[in-house]
Design a protein around this motif. Structure first.
Motif, PDB file in Angstrom:
ATOM      1  N   GLN A 178       0.857  -1.262  -0.034  1.00  0.00           N
ATOM      2  CA  GLN A 178      -0.235   0.194  -0.039  1.00  0.00           C
ATOM      3  C   GLN A 178       0.831   1.357  -0.001  1.00  0.00           C
ATOM      4  OE1 GLN A 178      -2.658  -0.244   3.406  1.00  0.00           O
ATOM      5  NE2 GLN A 178      -2.885  -2.707   2.957  1.00  0.00           N
ATOM      6  N   ALA A 179       2.358   1.068  -0.213  1.00  0.00           N
ATOM      7  CA  ALA A 179       3.159   2.193  -0.024  1.00  0.00           C
ATOM      8  C   ALA A 179       3.715   2.463  -1.458  1.00  0.00           C
ATOM      9  CB  ALA A 179       4.150   2.149   1.026  1.00  0.00           C
ATOM     10  N   GLY A 180       4.937   3.178  -1.378  1.00  0.00           N
ATOM     11  CA  GLY A 180       5.461   3.288  -2.665  1.00  0.00           C
ATOM     12  C   GLY A 180       6.512   2.161  -2.989  1.00  0.00           C
ATOM     13  N   ALA A 181       7.144   2.354  -4.259  1.00  0.00           N
ATOM     14  CA  ALA A 181       7.842   1.166  -4.614  1.00  0.00           C
ATOM     15  C   ALA A 181       9.057   0.929  -3.632  1.00  0.00           C
ATOM     16  CB  ALA A 181       8.615   1.652  -5.984  1.00  0.00           C
ATOM     17  N   PRO A 182       9.449  -0.264  -3.232  1.00  0.00           N
ATOM     18  CA  PRO A 182      10.662  -0.364  -2.353  1.00  0.00           C
ATOM     19  C   PRO A 182      11.948   0.290  -2.732  1.00  0.00           C
ATOM     20  CG  PRO A 182      10.143  -2.322  -3.441  1.00  0.00           C
ATOM     21  CD  PRO A 182       9.100  -1.534  -3.719  1.00  0.00           C
ATOM     22  N   VAL A 183      12.754   0.725  -2.133  1.00  0.00           N
ATOM     23  CA  VAL A 183      14.329   1.224  -2.531  1.00  0.00           C
ATOM     24  C   VAL A 183      15.084  -0.055  -2.388  1.00  0.00           C
ATOM     25  CG1 VAL A 183      16.228   2.546  -1.591  1.00  0.00           C
ATOM     26  CG2 VAL A 183      13.656   3.506  -1.131  1.00  0.00           C
ATOM     27  N   HIS A 184      14.683  -0.970  -1.681  1.00  0.00           N
ATOM     28  CA  HIS A 184      15.512  -2.155  -1.962  1.00  0.00           C
ATOM     29  C   HIS A 184      14.723  -3.380  -1.995  1.00  0.00           C
ATOM     30  CE1 HIS A 184      15.285  -2.974   2.376  1.00  0.00           C
ATOM     31  NE2 HIS A 184      15.226  -1.438   2.333  1.00  0.00           N
TER      32      HIS A 184
END
Length: 386
Positions: A233-239
């Protein structure tokens, strides 16, 4: 002082026990006479079944919302004992007596109800309840109305398998037209299954005509699966990796499980739990988690010289931007503050969690330089919160 006040003595005191006390003040036992209270009725019954699974006595729990507005909770455990004269641990005791020590102890016990009182609360606040016990080859049935037994436990014939099924219909005189929310029950049962890998719960809603729906909840990945779910439900993961570990520490007489990942979002989503109970106000485990993350990140930054010696350490708020995390401790003797147990105490917990997080996160950063660079690059470039 009035004459009535002067005459007030022990004869004026009305003592209510058991189902009478519960029906007189239902809000004291289930929180409300609306939807919240209805959900607590379900949780009070499910509490016992869930703990059967966690104790390896049962394999799964099935909860069904029936078309008549009732609820059925079933498990495949050994079946509640059918009590004999003077027994305090059998079926009738379970459904009619409030335990002297309400809250179960031990790190593996889950408390779903408000106070750990159990099915007797649900029985008292239901217009009708039927208990079916399959035990040692015999099926036993007992029926109740508003907390009062209509029959003794009666042998209904032979059976294969074992388990306990409690079906109840909330009393409309108390709860009016309120209905259980499939979404609310799903959320809490899902949460429990994320926090307890052995749990297997199926929730079925038979109320919509021709549109029965069902969800099975089981998450072998534990807190890592929880973080991945929250991140959806959040933005794309950084890693790509969800960083996670579980560790026991005798200094706090318990275990800590942590999972975390940074996403491209300014929001921080840290969920904390103590003995599978949500702690929305945080506590020593949540503070220890922040201490550990802050220490690990700053140590890595200094070692890699990603900031100058004159730069101040990165603050917890800055590091927390875009962070999704689940912090779960299971303690033999948890110390909660406040009547609602919304905040965890215990000084040793903070120290143990902080050290564990610093060690494991630091090891992950060292062992995954490319992913660490993405995380630290984002944190260093982030604009501090105003």
């Amino acid at each position: 002082m009035s004459e009535d006040a002067i005459r007030y003595d022990a004869t004026h005191i009305q003592v209510l026990e058991g189902w009478e006390a519960i029906r007189k003040r239902p809000g004291m036992y289930v929180g409300s006479t609306g939807k919240r209270g209805l959900h607590q009725l379900v949780f009070e019954v499910a509490d016992r079944a869930v703990n059967e699974v966690l104790a390896s006595l049962a394999g799964s729990v099935d909860v069904t919302l029936t078309p008549d507005g009732g609820v059925r909770v079933a498990d495949d455990g050994p079946g509640v004992p059918i009590e004999t004269a003077g027994d305090t641990g059998g079926l009738e005791a379970l459904l009619t007596r409030m335990p002297a020590g309400a809250e179960p102890g031990g790190r593996h016990a889950v408390l779903l109800g408000l106070f750990g009182i159990g099915p007797c609360v649900t029985n008292a606040l239901s217009s009708h309840l039927t208990a079916e016990v399959r035990r040692e080859g015999v099926c036993w049935i007992q029926e109740y109305a508003r907390g009062v037994a209509l029959t003794p436990p009666t042998a209904a014939g032979p059976t294969t398998g074992s388990g306990t099924t409690i079906a109840f219909r909330p009393d409309a005189d108390i709860f009016g037209t309120a209905k259980c929310s499939f979404a609310v029950l799903t959320e809490r049962f899902r949460e429990l299954c994320f926090l307890n890998r052995d749990l297997d719960i199926t929730l079925t809603d038979e109320r919509p005509l021709g549109e029965s729906r069902s969800v099975r909840l089981r998450f072998p990945g534990g807190a890592r699966d929880f973080v991945a779910f929250l991140d959806a439900q959040a933005g794309a993961p950084v890693h790509p990796d969800v960083i996670g570990f579980e560790q026991e520490d005798p200094r706090m007489a318990g275990t800590v499980e942590v999972a975390l990942r940074w996403c491209n979002s300014r929001e921080e989503r840290v969920r904390s739990f103590a003995n599978s109970r949500p702690t929305p106000e945080g506590g020593t485990h949540a503070v220890g988690f922040r201490d550990g993350v802050t220490a690990a990140v700053n140590a890595y930054v200094r070692k890699r010289r990603l900031m100058t010696a004159a730069d101040t350490d990165l603050s917890p708020d800055r590091i927390g931007q875009g962070l999704t995390a689940v912090v779960s401790v299971k303690l033999d003797q948890p110390e909660f503050h406040g009547a609602t147990h919304g905040i965890l105490g215990g000084g040793a917990v903070r120290t143990c969690v902080a050290e564990a997080v610093r060690e494991h996160l630091g090891t992950w950063l060292e062992g995954h330089p490319e992913q660490a660079a993405a995380v630290l690059g984002r944190i260093i470039r982030a604009t501090p919160r105003g």
